[in-house]
Design a protein around this motif. Structure first.
Motif, PDB file in Angstrom:
ATOM      1  N   GLU A 140       0.991  -1.183   0.037  1.00 43.16           N
ATOM      2  CA  GLU A 140      -0.041   0.001  -0.004  1.00 43.16           C
ATOM      3  C   GLU A 140       0.905   1.193  -0.012  1.00 43.16           C
ATOM      4  O   GLU A 140       0.588   2.041  -0.799  1.00 43.16           O
ATOM      5  CB  GLU A 140      -1.015  -0.173   1.210  1.00 43.16           C
ATOM      6  N   ARG A 141       1.879   1.237   0.900  1.00 38.26           N
ATOM      7  CA  ARG A 141       2.854   2.309   0.903  1.00 38.26           C
ATOM      8  C   ARG A 141       3.590   2.624  -0.387  1.00 38.26           C
ATOM      9  O   ARG A 141       3.918   3.886  -0.872  1.00 38.26           O
ATOM     10  CB  ARG A 141       3.556   2.602   2.065  1.00 38.26           C
ATOM     11  N   LEU A 142       4.096   1.525  -0.862  1.00 39.70           N
ATOM     12  CA  LEU A 142       4.727   1.754  -2.310  1.00 39.70           C
ATOM     13  C   LEU A 142       3.954   2.120  -3.228  1.00 39.70           C
ATOM     14  O   LEU A 142       4.609   3.085  -3.937  1.00 39.70           O
ATOM     15  CB  LEU A 142       5.307   0.149  -2.176  1.00 39.70           C
ATOM     16  N   TRP A 143       2.670   1.483  -3.502  1.00 37.42           N
ATOM     17  CA  TRP A 143       2.081   2.121  -4.591  1.00 37.42           C
ATOM     18  C   TRP A 143       1.610   3.655  -4.239  1.00 37.42           C
ATOM     19  O   TRP A 143       1.531   4.353  -5.303  1.00 37.42           O
ATOM     20  CB  TRP A 143       0.844   1.261  -4.398  1.00 37.42           C
ATOM     21  N   TYR A 170      17.630   1.246  -4.678  1.00 40.88           N
ATOM     22  CA  TYR A 170      17.170  -0.053  -4.120  1.00 40.88           C
ATOM     23  C   TYR A 170      15.852  -0.604  -4.885  1.00 40.88           C
ATOM     24  O   TYR A 170      15.077   0.458  -4.762  1.00 40.88           O
ATOM     25  CB  TYR A 170      16.712   0.117  -2.506  1.00 40.88           C
ATOM     26  N   SER A 171      15.751  -1.717  -5.287  1.00 46.29           N
ATOM     27  CA  SER A 171      14.314  -2.240  -5.968  1.00 46.29           C
ATOM     28  C   SER A 171      14.432  -3.951  -5.516  1.00 46.29           C
ATOM     29  O   SER A 171      15.357  -4.315  -4.854  1.00 46.29           O
ATOM     30  CB  SER A 171      14.445  -1.858  -7.408  1.00 46.29           C
ATOM     31  N   SER A 172      13.562  -4.422  -6.059  1.00 50.55           N
ATOM     32  CA  SER A 172      12.967  -5.770  -5.985  1.00 50.55           C
ATOM     33  C   SER A 172      12.209  -6.057  -7.293  1.00 50.55           C
ATOM     34  O   SER A 172      12.036  -5.213  -7.854  1.00 50.55           O
ATOM     35  CB  SER A 172      12.635  -6.170  -4.645  1.00 50.55           C
ATOM     36  N   SER A 173      11.981  -7.231  -7.378  1.00 50.38           N
ATOM     37  CA  SER A 173      11.114  -7.559  -8.459  1.00 50.38           C
ATOM     38  C   SER A 173       9.799  -7.087  -8.264  1.00 50.38           C
ATOM     39  O   SER A 173       9.147  -6.693  -9.164  1.00 50.38           O
ATOM     40  CB  SER A 173      11.075  -9.255  -8.752  1.00 50.38           C
ATOM     41  N   ARG A 174       9.478  -7.113  -6.884  1.00 48.27           N
ATOM     42  CA  ARG A 174       7.925  -6.542  -6.651  1.00 48.27           C
ATOM     43  C   ARG A 174       7.840  -4.987  -6.831  1.00 48.27           C
ATOM     44  O   ARG A 174       7.221  -4.360  -7.262  1.00 48.27           O
ATOM     45  CB  ARG A 174       7.625  -6.884  -5.170  1.00 48.27           C
ATOM     46  N   VAL A 175       9.054  -4.481  -6.429  1.00 47.45           N
ATOM     47  CA  VAL A 175       9.125  -2.941  -6.799  1.00 47.45           C
ATOM     48  C   VAL A 175       9.151  -2.666  -8.189  1.00 47.45           C
ATOM     49  O   VAL A 175       8.311  -1.843  -8.771  1.00 47.45           O
ATOM     50  CB  VAL A 175      10.259  -2.227  -6.154  1.00 47.45           C
ATOM     51  N   ARG A 180       6.247  -0.411 -12.800  1.00 45.21           N
ATOM     52  CA  ARG A 180       5.742  -0.584 -14.370  1.00 45.21           C
ATOM     53  C   ARG A 180       4.239  -0.210 -14.608  1.00 45.21           C
ATOM     54  O   ARG A 180       3.707   0.286 -15.198  1.00 45.21           O
ATOM     55  CB  ARG A 180       6.116  -2.017 -14.962  1.00 45.21           C
ATOM     56  N   ALA A 181       3.649  -0.996 -13.284  1.00 46.83           N
ATOM     57  CA  ALA A 181       2.166  -0.849 -13.221  1.00 46.83           C
ATOM     58  C   ALA A 181       1.773   0.485 -13.118  1.00 46.83           C
ATOM     59  O   ALA A 181       0.584   0.939 -13.543  1.00 46.83           O
ATOM     60  CB  ALA A 181       1.640  -1.657 -12.069  1.00 46.83           C
ATOM     61  N   PHE A 184       5.383   4.034 -15.461  1.00 44.34           N
ATOM     62  CA  PHE A 184       6.666   4.304 -15.919  1.00 44.34           C
ATOM     63  C   PHE A 184       7.261   3.355 -16.784  1.00 44.34           C
ATOM     64  O   PHE A 184       7.105   2.141 -16.615  1.00 44.34           O
ATOM     65  CB  PHE A 184       7.814   4.393 -14.542  1.00 44.34           C
ATOM     66  N   ALA A 185       7.808   4.001 -18.082  1.00 46.20           N
ATOM     67  CA  ALA A 185       8.186   2.946 -19.024  1.00 46.20           C
ATOM     68  C   ALA A 185       9.536   2.547 -18.963  1.00 46.20           C
ATOM     69  O   ALA A 185       9.738   1.358 -19.628  1.00 46.20           O
ATOM     70  CB  ALA A 185       8.069   3.690 -20.293  1.00 46.20           C
ATOM     71  N   GLN A 186      10.448   3.132 -17.913  1.00 45.45           N
ATOM     72  CA  GLN A 186      11.610   2.549 -17.761  1.00 45.45           C
ATOM     73  C   GLN A 186      12.083   3.066 -16.309  1.00 45.45           C
ATOM     74  O   GLN A 186      11.662   4.092 -16.008  1.00 45.45           O
ATOM     75  CB  GLN A 186      12.630   2.850 -18.866  1.00 45.45           C
ATOM     76  N   ALA A 187      13.224   2.603 -15.763  1.00 46.17           N
ATOM     77  CA  ALA A 187      13.551   2.889 -14.440  1.00 46.17           C
ATOM     78  C   ALA A 187      15.157   2.692 -14.483  1.00 46.17           C
ATOM     79  O   ALA A 187      15.681   1.449 -14.856  1.00 46.17           O
ATOM     80  CB  ALA A 187      12.882   2.173 -13.397  1.00 46.17           C
TER      81      ALA A 187
END
Length: 259
Positions: A140-143, A170-175, A180-181, A184-187
């Motif tokens: 929820e906070r990430l979104w 810092y990222s992860s597959s979830r982040v 993407r959802a 954002f088209a790239q990061a």
């Protein structure tokens, strides 16, 4: 990857800052080497379309994180003099104005300055709203961090940012999936390595430019020379931090499972 460009930055950002003189010298090195700056969106579009959108020879990204005022005051005139585009990733809650949370670490841009940068050819990307470690947040906070950043930037600039940079790298597959959802088209991450197509559009790496970066180190860096040696300490710390963050996530999940 740059942060603050300032003569006397706050202690919190001093190590990750560069002086205006150093920045000007580094841009002169890019010009001397014949490197051609592009924006993050241009690079990603080229790789995504398998060359349909051609890149100039010897491309390089110039990026700034957070949104420090010196990007407008000191960096923009130098970029303009060389005709160099760049990408600025803003933490919308750190930009001076109606959404300011007071978290900025030094003198920050205001929205008028961000718009002037955009008008001068600087791509404006997202960098979250309050600059947290995104991989440590619940869903929820990430979104909320991503959508708040996206919506504010779109309101202030008239269009939603296409590119994103992970705070602290810092990222992860979830982040990455949530970035993407969110649209954002790239990061961009950090990684202190050259960006390559096989990293994928949501994990492109960058090289850190610091106060301690000498002109010769910068020249080697943008030529892709001696990176393993020059960034050996950074890479070791990155591996260590990754282990710590994963351990924290495991503990958090265990606590939630017991509740």
């Amino acid at each position: 990857m740059y942060h603050a460009v300032a003569w006397a930055p706050n202690r919190a950002v001093h190590a990750l800052s560069v002086s205006p003189e150093a920045f000007a010298e580094q841009m002169a090195i890019l010009a001397d080497l014949g490197l051609r700056p592009v924006t993050t969106a241009e690079l990603a579009a080229h790789w995504r379309t398998e060359g349909f959108r051609p890149l100039p020879p010897d491309p390089v990204l110039i990026t700034f994180d957070d949104g420090y005022e010196g990007v407008h005051r000191h960096a923009l005139p130098v970029l303009a003099a060389h005709g160099f585009p760049a990408t600025l990733f803003v933490s919308t809650g750190w930009i001076r104005g109606p959404y300011d949370t007071g978290g900025g670490l030094d003198s920050m841009l205001d929205w008028d300055q961000v718009r002037e940068l955009a008008s001068a050819g600087v791509e404006i990307g997202g960098h979250s709203h309050t600059h947290p470690q995104l991989d440590q947040l619940d869903d929820e906070r990430l979104w909320a961090e991503l959508i708040r950043c996206q919506e504010i930037a779109a309101d202030e600039l008239g269009c939603a940012p296409a590119s994103f940079a992970y705070p602290y790298g810092y990222s992860s597959s979830r982040v990455r999936a949530r970035v993407r959802a969110a649209g954002f088209a790239q990061a961009l991450a950090v990684g202190n390595a050259l960006a390559r197509r096989d990293q994928g559009p949501y994990a492109l790496r960058r090289l850190t430019v610091r106060r301690s970066t000498t002109a010769e180190q910068f020249r080697r860096m943008v030529q892709g020379r001696s990176l393993a040696r020059d960034f050996a300490r950074d890479r070791a710390l990155t591996r260590g931090y990754a282990l710590v963050r994963r351990a924290r996530q495991v503990r958090r999940k265990a606590i939630l499972a017991r509740v």
